[in-house]
Design a protein around this motif. Structure first.
Motif, short mmCIF file in Angstrom:
data_model
loop_
_atom_site.label_atom_id
_atom_site.label_comp_id
_atom_site.label_asym_id
_atom_site.label_seq_id
_atom_site.Cartn_x
_atom_site.Cartn_y
_atom_site.Cartn_z
N ARG A 1 0.92 -1.09 0.03
CA ARG A 1 0.11 0.01 0.25
C ARG A 1 0.86 1.17 0.12
N SER A 2 0.19 2.49 -0.51
CA SER A 2 0.86 3.77 -0.08
C SER A 2 0.87 3.95 1.12
N ALA A 3 1.78 4.69 1.90
CA ALA A 3 1.73 5.19 2.97
C ALA A 3 1.72 6.49 3.01
N THR A 4 0.86 6.96 4.01
CA THR A 4 0.87 8.53 4.48
C THR A 4 1.47 8.71 5.89
N ILE A 5 2.44 9.91 5.77
CA ILE A 5 3.27 10.40 7.03
C ILE A 5 2.77 11.44 7.47
N PHE A 6 2.18 11.59 8.62
CA PHE A 6 1.68 12.92 9.42
C PHE A 6 2.52 13.19 10.54
N LYS A 7 3.07 14.43 10.56
CA LYS A 7 4.01 14.87 11.50
C LYS A 7 3.33 15.78 12.44
N TYR A 8 3.32 15.80 13.37
CA TYR A 8 2.70 16.70 14.42
C TYR A 8 3.74 17.69 15.16
N VAL A 9 3.68 18.87 15.01
CA VAL A 9 4.60 19.88 15.64
C VAL A 9 3.70 20.91 16.41
N THR A 10 4.18 21.24 17.59
CA THR A 10 3.49 22.49 18.22
C THR A 10 4.17 23.79 17.88
N LYS A 11 3.51 24.75 17.74
CA LYS A 11 3.86 25.92 17.38
C LYS A 11 4.88 26.61 18.58
N ARG A 12 5.97 27.50 18.14
CA ARG A 12 7.00 27.96 19.34
C ARG A 12 7.25 26.99 19.86
N THR A 13 7.95 25.96 19.60
CA THR A 13 8.71 24.89 20.35
C THR A 13 10.11 24.58 19.80
N VAL A 14 10.89 24.01 20.32
CA VAL A 14 12.27 23.51 19.70
C VAL A 14 11.95 22.29 18.66
N GLU A 15 10.76 21.71 18.82
CA GLU A 15 10.48 21.03 17.65
C GLU A 15 10.33 21.70 16.30
N GLU A 16 9.59 22.85 16.56
CA GLU A 16 9.43 23.60 15.32
C GLU A 16 10.90 24.22 14.76
N VAL A 17 11.79 24.52 15.50
CA VAL A 17 12.96 24.84 15.21
C VAL A 17 13.76 23.79 14.33
N SER A 18 13.39 22.54 15.12
CA SER A 18 14.37 21.54 14.13
C SER A 18 13.88 21.32 12.70
N LEU A 19 12.65 21.84 12.54
CA LEU A 19 12.14 21.59 11.06
C LEU A 19 12.93 22.64 10.25
N THR A 20 13.47 23.75 10.69
CA THR A 20 14.21 24.46 9.94
C THR A 20 15.69 24.25 9.60
N LEU A 21 16.10 23.15 10.25
CA LEU A 21 17.65 22.85 9.83
C LEU A 21 17.94 22.71 8.54
N THR A 22 18.90 23.35 8.21
CA THR A 22 19.36 23.28 6.70
C THR A 22 20.25 21.77 6.39
N PRO A 23 20.38 21.29 5.02
CA PRO A 23 20.77 20.17 4.77
C PRO A 23 22.27 20.04 5.32
N SER A 24 22.81 21.19 5.32
CA SER A 24 24.30 21.11 6.00
C SER A 24 24.49 21.03 7.55
N GLU A 25 23.08 21.56 8.40
CA GLU A 25 23.22 21.35 9.75
C GLU A 25 22.75 19.86 9.76
N LYS A 26 22.01 19.26 9.03
CA LYS A 26 21.51 17.89 9.05
C LYS A 26 22.65 16.64 9.09
N LYS A 27 23.71 17.34 8.25
CA LYS A 27 24.76 16.59 8.12
C LYS A 27 25.62 16.18 9.36
N HIS A 28 25.48 17.13 10.29
CA HIS A 28 25.85 16.68 11.59
C HIS A 28 25.45 15.59 12.38
#
Length: 70
Positions: free
Chosen positions: A39-66
């Motif tokens: 089957r095809s799969a759907t991925i849901f990602k829940y993020v609360t506004k103004r949290t560190v989780e929201e900041v993690s979504l803004t990581l650039t590819p070079s930052e993700k390499k770490h």
């Protein structure tokens, strides 16, 4: 600590606790898309506004390499 399991019939993945290490989330999604999945799969990602989780979504590819392991 995220749970580990392999699913061959899942069609939805819910990420309710975003991880700083993007590879952890990729692995979780990959487990639902393993060989044997018909089957095809759907991925849901829940993020609360103004949290560190929201900041993690803004990581650039070079930052993700770490987080990559060699």
């Amino acid at each position: 600590m995220p749970s580990r399991l392999t699913l061959t019939v899942a069609d939805r993945v819910h990420i309710v606790e975003p991880q700083w290490n993007p590879l952890v989330e990729e692995q979780a999604c990959g487990r639902a898309l393993r060989i044997g999945q018909t089957r095809s799969a759907t991925i849901f990602k829940y993020v609360t506004k103004r949290t560190v989780e929201e900041v993690s979504l803004t990581l650039t590819p070079s930052e993700k390499k770490h987080f990559e392991t060699h």
